[in-house]
Design a protein around this motif. Structure first.
Motif, PDB file in Angstrom:
ATOM      1  N   ALA A   7       0.859  -1.185   0.000  1.00 52.69           N
ATOM      2  CA  ALA A   7       0.000   0.000   0.000  1.00 52.69           C
ATOM      3  C   ALA A   7       0.889   1.227   0.000  1.00 52.69           C
ATOM      4  O   ALA A   7       1.898   1.259   0.705  1.00 52.69           O
ATOM      5  N   SER A   8       0.511   2.232  -0.790  1.00 53.80           N
ATOM      6  CA  SER A   8       1.314   3.443  -0.847  1.00 53.80           C
ATOM      7  C   SER A   8       0.424   4.648  -1.101  1.00 53.80           C
ATOM      8  O   SER A   8      -0.308   4.701  -2.099  1.00 53.80           O
ATOM      9  N   GLY A   9       0.485   5.610  -0.194  1.00 53.05           N
ATOM     10  CA  GLY A   9      -0.318   6.821  -0.319  1.00 53.05           C
ATOM     11  C   GLY A   9      -0.481   7.475   1.035  1.00 53.05           C
ATOM     12  O   GLY A   9       0.000   6.976   2.057  1.00 53.05           O
ATOM     13  N   SER A  10      -1.198   8.580   1.083  1.00 59.86           N
ATOM     14  CA  SER A  10      -1.326   9.338   2.324  1.00 59.86           C
ATOM     15  C   SER A  10      -2.148   8.614   3.382  1.00 59.86           C
ATOM     16  O   SER A  10      -2.113   8.981   4.563  1.00 59.86           O
ATOM     17  N   THR A  11      -2.886   7.558   2.985  1.00 60.56           N
ATOM     18  CA  THR A  11      -3.696   6.823   3.957  1.00 60.56           C
ATOM     19  C   THR A  11      -2.927   5.697   4.627  1.00 60.56           C
ATOM     20  O   THR A  11      -3.431   5.082   5.570  1.00 60.56           O
ATOM     21  N   GLY A  12      -1.714   5.413   4.158  1.00 58.03           N
ATOM     22  CA  GLY A  12      -0.916   4.373   4.797  1.00 58.03           C
ATOM     23  C   GLY A  12       0.061   3.732   3.841  1.00 58.03           C
ATOM     24  O   GLY A  12      -0.258   3.523   2.669  1.00 58.03           O
ATOM     25  N   ASN A  13       1.255   3.412   4.358  1.00 60.37           N
ATOM     26  CA  ASN A  13       2.332   2.889   3.515  1.00 60.37           C
ATOM     27  C   ASN A  13       2.985   1.672   4.160  1.00 60.37           C
ATOM     28  O   ASN A  13       3.356   1.711   5.333  1.00 60.37           O
ATOM     29  N   THR A  14       3.135   0.618   3.377  1.00 60.67           N
ATOM     30  CA  THR A  14       3.917  -0.535   3.785  1.00 60.67           C
ATOM     31  C   THR A  14       4.264  -1.360   2.559  1.00 60.67           C
ATOM     32  O   THR A  14       3.475  -1.431   1.610  1.00 60.67           O
ATOM     33  N   LEU A  54      11.608   1.238   9.595  1.00 61.67           N
ATOM     34  CA  LEU A  54      10.757   2.425   9.625  1.00 61.67           C
ATOM     35  C   LEU A  54      11.501   3.617   9.037  1.00 61.67           C
ATOM     36  O   LEU A  54      12.664   3.860   9.360  1.00 61.67           O
ATOM     37  N   SER A  55      10.801   4.366   8.189  1.00 62.79           N
ATOM     38  CA  SER A  55      11.429   5.523   7.547  1.00 62.79           C
ATOM     39  C   SER A  55      11.346   6.776   8.417  1.00 62.79           C
ATOM     40  O   SER A  55      12.322   7.520   8.524  1.00 62.79           O
ATOM     41  N   HIS A  56      10.190   7.021   9.013  1.00 62.40           N
ATOM     42  CA  HIS A  56      10.027   8.214   9.849  1.00 62.40           C
ATOM     43  C   HIS A  56       8.754   8.089  10.671  1.00 62.40           C
ATOM     44  O   HIS A  56       8.018   7.102  10.553  1.00 62.40           O
ATOM     45  N   ASP A  57       8.499   9.096  11.495  1.00 66.19           N
ATOM     46  CA  ASP A  57       7.468   8.980  12.514  1.00 66.19           C
ATOM     47  C   ASP A  57       6.061   9.323  12.052  1.00 66.19           C
ATOM     48  O   ASP A  57       5.109   9.096  12.797  1.00 66.19           O
ATOM     49  N   HIS A  58       5.862   9.878  10.855  1.00 70.15           N
ATOM     50  CA  HIS A  58       4.520  10.249  10.435  1.00 70.15           C
ATOM     51  C   HIS A  58       3.591   9.037  10.435  1.00 70.15           C
ATOM     52  O   HIS A  58       4.000   7.929  10.080  1.00 70.15           O
ATOM     53  N   SER A  59       2.341   9.260  10.825  1.00 75.14           N
ATOM     54  CA  SER A  59       1.415   8.162  11.088  1.00 75.14           C
ATOM     55  C   SER A  59       1.173   7.269   9.882  1.00 75.14           C
ATOM     56  O   SER A  59       0.962   6.056  10.044  1.00 75.14           O
ATOM     57  N   ASP A  60       1.199   7.836   8.684  1.00 72.99           N
ATOM     58  CA  ASP A  60       0.941   7.001   7.508  1.00 72.99           C
ATOM     59  C   ASP A  60       2.091   6.046   7.209  1.00 72.99           C
ATOM     60  O   ASP A  60       2.005   5.222   6.300  1.00 72.99           O
ATOM     61  N   HIS A  61       3.164   6.135   8.006  1.00 72.42           N
ATOM     62  CA  HIS A  61       4.290   5.209   7.881  1.00 72.42           C
ATOM     63  C   HIS A  61       4.534   4.408   9.158  1.00 72.42           C
ATOM     64  O   HIS A  61       5.166   3.351   9.095  1.00 72.42           O
ATOM     65  N   SER A  62       4.049   4.902  10.295  1.00 68.46           N
ATOM     66  CA  SER A  62       4.408   4.279  11.572  1.00 68.46           C
ATOM     67  C   SER A  62       3.243   3.786  12.418  1.00 68.46           C
ATOM     68  O   SER A  62       3.451   3.076  13.397  1.00 68.46           O
ATOM     69  N   ALA A  63       1.999   4.148  12.073  1.00 63.62           N
ATOM     70  CA  ALA A  63       0.869   3.932  12.981  1.00 63.62           C
ATOM     71  C   ALA A  63       0.685   2.479  13.404  1.00 63.62           C
ATOM     72  O   ALA A  63       0.242   2.205  14.522  1.00 63.62           O
ATOM     73  N   THR A 212      18.792  -1.441 -14.102  1.00 61.83           N
ATOM     74  CA  THR A 212      17.487  -1.186 -13.496  1.00 61.83           C
ATOM     75  C   THR A 212      16.378  -1.812 -14.334  1.00 61.83           C
ATOM     76  O   THR A 212      16.236  -1.499 -15.511  1.00 61.83           O
ATOM     77  N   LYS A 213      15.571  -2.669 -13.699  1.00 62.37           N
ATOM     78  CA  LYS A 213      14.515  -3.368 -14.434  1.00 62.37           C
ATOM     79  C   LYS A 213      13.103  -3.028 -13.946  1.00 62.37           C
ATOM     80  O   LYS A 213      12.132  -3.278 -14.649  1.00 62.37           O
ATOM     81  N   HIS A 214      12.978  -2.490 -12.730  1.00 63.99           N
ATOM     82  CA  HIS A 214      11.649  -2.187 -12.185  1.00 63.99           C
ATOM     83  C   HIS A 214      11.662  -0.846 -11.456  1.00 63.99           C
ATOM     84  O   HIS A 214      12.564  -0.589 -10.661  1.00 63.99           O
ATOM     85  N   ILE A 215      10.636  -0.024 -11.720  1.00 64.89           N
ATOM     86  CA  ILE A 215      10.433   1.221 -10.991  1.00 64.89           C
ATOM     87  C   ILE A 215       8.979   1.272 -10.530  1.00 64.89           C
ATOM     88  O   ILE A 215       8.052   1.223 -11.352  1.00 64.89           O
ATOM     89  N   PHE A 216       8.795   1.344  -9.214  1.00 68.33           N
ATOM     90  CA  PHE A 216       7.463   1.449  -8.629  1.00 68.33           C
ATOM     91  C   PHE A 216       7.180   2.923  -8.335  1.00 68.33           C
ATOM     92  O   PHE A 216       7.946   3.575  -7.615  1.00 68.33           O
ATOM     93  N   LEU A 217       6.096   3.450  -8.878  1.00 66.43           N
ATOM     94  CA  LEU A 217       5.719   4.851  -8.661  1.00 66.43           C
ATOM     95  C   LEU A 217       4.840   4.921  -7.415  1.00 66.43           C
ATOM     96  O   LEU A 217       3.748   4.354  -7.384  1.00 66.43           O
ATOM     97  N   ALA A 218       5.318   5.623  -6.384  1.00 67.77           N
ATOM     98  CA  ALA A 218       4.717   5.487  -5.054  1.00 67.77           C
ATOM     99  C   ALA A 218       4.262   6.820  -4.466  1.00 67.77           C
ATOM    100  O   ALA A 218       4.589   7.892  -4.958  1.00 67.77           O
ATOM    101  N   HIS A 219       3.477   6.692  -3.369  1.00 68.65           N
ATOM    102  CA  HIS A 219       3.053   7.829  -2.534  1.00 68.65           C
ATOM    103  C   HIS A 219       2.384   8.931  -3.367  1.00 68.65           C
ATOM    104  O   HIS A 219       2.610  10.123  -3.157  1.00 68.65           O
ATOM    105  N   ARG A 220       1.540   8.525  -4.297  1.00 71.59           N
ATOM    106  CA  ARG A 220       0.838   9.474  -5.164  1.00 71.59           C
ATOM    107  C   ARG A 220      -0.320  10.130  -4.403  1.00 71.59           C
ATOM    108  O   ARG A 220      -1.130   9.463  -3.778  1.00 71.59           O
ATOM    109  N   SER A 221      -0.380  11.459  -4.440  1.00 72.24           N
ATOM    110  CA  SER A 221      -1.462  12.191  -3.799  1.00 72.24           C
ATOM    111  C   SER A 221      -2.782  11.925  -4.521  1.00 72.24           C
ATOM    112  O   SER A 221      -2.847  11.957  -5.757  1.00 72.24           O
TER     113      SER A 221
END
Length: 265
Positions: A7-14, A54-63, A212-221
């Motif tokens: 999952a990737s976005g402002s609602t939660g990332n993992t 863990l990357s940082h403390d923001h809730s969408d990454h750490s909750a 480089t064979k794969h690029i995942f486009l992430a954290h899209r608003s």
């Protein structure tokens, strides 16, 4: 090594990274229940997870981190000193088992059997943000979201990876013309905000190689971007521009609620 962006976005990332010896989560921004469900969708039992970075403390990454640590005692969790201190001081993730807490600092590489993990600092409005390059079996994948810009030092750290998860957060025009308040727009546009499609595309042009064979486009608003705009920007800058790439390079869109296929890197 295999990767799925769960999952990737402002609602939660993992995200999930697997090696012969390990099953790792990169960030834990969802509930334990949702994380378990997404892992099951790609054929992994949450009880097999043995590490979380863990990357940082923001809730969408750490909750969800505290819940995972308390519920699954086999999990060793890694973050830098600044992030742990902030999470403990604010009680954002509840009480966590001290024996499961581990540190990895910016600039440090740690080895765990068949896995090397390199941490590097990023520029974001969090306590001490950092991201990681995971290397196993001669393959590497670099994760980079939640940063206002990509420095030369970061580019040097992540260059020549086999795969990237890169933040394509916003389209400049959509953000400037969109519904957000001007202070929030300024925060996103700032050096401690997020990467635009163009900024992310340029960073990738600077670091990708034919390896480089794969690029995942992430954290899209969901308010300031679209899947089409992010994908077309990446495609235009990488596939149709001057990037030094292999013709088999795959650009993969991610979702805030559906995992990507478990991809061999």
């Amino acid at each position: 090594m295999q990767v799925s962006i769960l999952a990737s976005g402002s609602t939660g990332n993992t995200s999930l990274i697997t090696t012969k010896d390990h099953k790792i989560l990169m960030d834990a921004g969802l509930s334990g229940k949702k994380t378990k469900e997404l892992l099951a969708e790609v054929g992994v039992d949450i009880k097999e997870i043995d590490m979380v970075f863990l990357s940082h403390d923001h809730s969408d990454h750490s909750a969800g981190l505290g819940v995972l640590m308390r519920r699954y005692p086999q999990i060793d969790a890694f973050a830098n000193t600044g992030t742990w201190q902030y999470l403990l001081d604010t009680n954002k993730i509840g009480k966590v088992p001290v024996q499961q807490m581990n540190t990895i600092e910016p600039g440090q590489t740690r080895t765990f059997g068949d896995l090397d993990v390199t941490a590097f600092a990023t520029s974001h409005d969090a306590a001490e943000p950092q991201y990681y390059v995971f290397t196993s079996g001669g393959k590497s994948v670099a994760f980079l979201t939640d940063t206002g810009y990509v420095s030369e030092k970061v580019e040097k750290t992540i260059e020549d990876a086999d795969a990237y998860m890169m933040e394509f957060n916003y389209d400049n025009m959509m953000l400037r013309d969109g519904p957000y308040s001007w202070p929030l727009k300024q925060r996103i546009l700032s050096d401690v905000g997020h990467l635009s499609n163009d900024e992310a595309g340029q960073a990738l042009v600077d670091v990708v190689t034919p390896k480089t064979k794969h690029i995942f486009l992430a954290h899209r608003s969901q308010h300031n971007n679209t899947e089409y705009l992010a994908h077309e920007t990446a495609k235009e800058m990488l596939l149709e521009g001057d990037a030094n790439i292999d013709e088999k390079l795959k650009i993969i869109d991610t979702s805030p609620s559906q995992p990507t296929a478990l991809t061999e890197i």
